[in-house]
Design a protein around this motif. Structure first.
Motif, short mmCIF file in Angstrom:
data_model
loop_
_atom_site.label_atom_id
_atom_site.label_comp_id
_atom_site.label_asym_id
_atom_site.label_seq_id
_atom_site.Cartn_x
_atom_site.Cartn_y
_atom_site.Cartn_z
N GLU A 38 -0.04 7.75 4.18
CA GLU A 38 1.61 7.72 4.03
C GLU A 38 2.20 9.36 5.14
O GLU A 38 3.44 9.08 4.84
CB GLU A 38 0.99 8.04 2.50
N LEU A 39 1.09 10.01 4.61
CA LEU A 39 2.10 11.61 5.12
C LEU A 39 2.28 11.29 6.60
O LEU A 39 3.89 11.86 6.32
CB LEU A 39 1.37 12.43 4.72
N LYS A 40 1.68 10.81 7.14
CA LYS A 40 2.52 11.02 8.72
C LYS A 40 3.81 9.83 8.75
O LYS A 40 4.77 10.51 9.34
CB LYS A 40 1.18 10.30 9.49
N THR A 41 3.37 9.16 7.84
CA THR A 41 4.60 7.71 8.19
C THR A 41 5.41 8.38 7.14
O THR A 41 7.44 7.98 8.03
CB THR A 41 4.18 6.42 6.86
N ALA A 42 5.96 9.27 6.61
CA ALA A 42 7.23 9.70 5.64
C ALA A 42 8.07 10.75 6.91
O ALA A 42 9.18 11.21 6.72
CB ALA A 42 6.06 10.78 4.51
N LEU A 43 6.89 11.03 7.26
CA LEU A 43 7.24 12.76 8.46
C LEU A 43 7.70 11.95 9.76
O LEU A 43 8.79 12.73 9.39
CB LEU A 43 5.99 13.10 8.63
N ALA A 44 7.42 11.11 9.78
CA ALA A 44 7.31 10.31 11.39
C ALA A 44 9.63 9.19 10.98
O ALA A 44 10.56 9.79 11.90
CB ALA A 44 7.24 9.44 11.56
N TYR A 45 9.38 9.70 9.38
CA TYR A 45 10.96 8.83 8.93
C TYR A 45 11.57 10.36 7.89
O TYR A 45 13.16 9.34 7.75
CB TYR A 45 10.74 7.90 7.59
N GLY A 46 11.62 11.33 8.16
CA GLY A 46 12.15 11.76 7.56
C GLY A 46 12.43 11.69 5.68
O GLY A 46 13.56 11.45 5.96
N ASP A 47 11.56 11.17 5.29
CA ASP A 47 12.10 10.70 4.56
C ASP A 47 11.97 12.11 3.26
O ASP A 47 12.11 11.64 2.42
CB ASP A 47 10.45 10.36 3.03
N GLY A 48 11.15 13.03 3.19
CA GLY A 48 12.01 14.22 2.10
C GLY A 48 11.96 15.75 3.10
O GLY A 48 11.39 15.60 4.34
N ASP A 49 11.73 16.71 1.97
CA ASP A 49 11.77 17.98 3.08
C ASP A 49 10.69 19.11 2.12
O ASP A 49 9.78 19.39 3.27
CB ASP A 49 13.06 19.06 2.41
N GLN A 50 9.77 18.44 1.39
CA GLN A 50 8.82 18.74 0.91
C GLN A 50 7.60 17.41 0.12
O GLN A 50 8.29 16.20 -0.65
CB GLN A 50 9.08 20.13 0.17
N VAL A 51 6.81 17.75 -0.13
CA VAL A 51 5.53 16.86 -1.12
C VAL A 51 4.48 17.07 -1.89
O VAL A 51 4.30 18.99 -1.48
CB VAL A 51 5.55 16.17 0.20
N ARG A 52 4.26 16.10 -2.88
CA ARG A 52 2.98 16.97 -3.84
C ARG A 52 2.46 16.46 -3.54
O ARG A 52 2.78 14.42 -3.86
CB ARG A 52 2.98 18.07 -4.98
N TRP A 53 0.78 16.26 -3.52
CA TRP A 53 0.27 15.38 -4.27
C TRP A 53 -1.29 14.79 -5.27
O TRP A 53 -1.51 16.27 -5.74
CB TRP A 53 -0.47 14.25 -2.79
N THR A 54 -1.75 13.97 -5.67
CA THR A 54 -3.36 14.71 -6.35
C THR A 54 -3.64 13.22 -5.79
O THR A 54 -3.21 11.91 -5.67
CB THR A 54 -2.79 14.34 -7.76
N GLU A 55 -5.12 13.20 -5.47
CA GLU A 55 -6.14 12.42 -5.05
C GLU A 55 -6.74 11.08 -6.11
O GLU A 55 -6.57 12.30 -7.17
CB GLU A 55 -7.08 13.36 -4.33
N THR A 56 -6.97 10.57 -5.71
CA THR A 56 -7.62 9.44 -7.03
C THR A 56 -8.91 8.62 -6.11
O THR A 56 -9.31 8.96 -4.60
CB THR A 56 -6.33 8.56 -7.47
N HIS A 57 -9.51 7.87 -7.12
CA HIS A 57 -10.45 7.54 -6.48
C HIS A 57 -10.57 6.37 -5.68
O HIS A 57 -11.81 5.48 -5.11
CB HIS A 57 -12.20 7.38 -7.78
N THR A 58 -9.62 5.59 -6.35
CA THR A 58 -9.38 3.97 -6.12
C THR A 58 -7.65 4.16 -5.96
O THR A 58 -7.25 4.13 -6.03
CB THR A 58 -10.32 2.83 -6.71
N LEU A 59 -7.25 2.93 -4.70
CA LEU A 59 -6.19 2.69 -4.52
C LEU A 59 -5.62 2.00 -5.35
O LEU A 59 -4.26 2.18 -6.03
CB LEU A 59 -6.20 1.79 -3.17
N GLU A 60 -6.88 0.79 -5.89
CA GLU A 60 -5.85 0.79 -7.57
C GLU A 60 -5.72 1.88 -8.85
O GLU A 60 -4.04 1.67 -9.32
CB GLU A 60 -7.08 -0.21 -8.66
N ARG A 61 -6.49 2.97 -9.23
CA ARG A 61 -5.87 4.30 -9.62
C ARG A 61 -4.60 4.67 -9.12
O ARG A 61 -3.52 4.97 -10.51
CB ARG A 61 -7.16 5.11 -9.94
N ALA A 62 -4.36 4.88 -8.06
CA ALA A 62 -3.18 5.30 -7.54
C ALA A 62 -2.29 4.60 -7.56
O ALA A 62 -1.11 5.61 -8.03
CB ALA A 62 -3.38 5.02 -6.17
#
Length: 81
Positions: free
Chosen positions: A45-69
């Motif tokens: 996801e962040l590779k895509t965001a960087l390629a498209y210039g979607d923001g200047d900064q990022v922060r994240w939190t991991e989850t165990h599943t895509l459903e929980r995310a």
């Protein structure tokens, strides 16, 4: 409520350090205003965001599943509206 993580510059170094796991991320402008809340496999996801210039900064939190995310993302999006 925003993710309780520090902002990081959205650049190649940050993207390469992102985990290859599901999670929730916020994209922000240079002043820290949240522009978007998204979910998915973080590194991809962040590779895509960087390629498209979607923001200047990022922060994240991991989850165990895509459903929980997706659940957390939905909760966070509600606060942006």
């Amino acid at each position: 409520m925003p993710l309780q993580k520090p902002w990081r510059d959205l650049d190649r170094s940050t993207v390469s350090s992102a985990p290859d796991r599901p999670g929730v991320y916020e994209l922000g402008d240079s002043s820290g205003t949240v522009l978007a809340v998204e979910s998915g496999v973080l590194r991809d996801e962040l590779k895509t965001a960087l390629a498209y210039g979607d923001g200047d900064q990022v922060r994240w939190t991991e989850t165990h599943t895509l459903e929980r995310a997706r659940e957390i993302t939905s909760e966070h999006r509600d606060r942006l509206e």
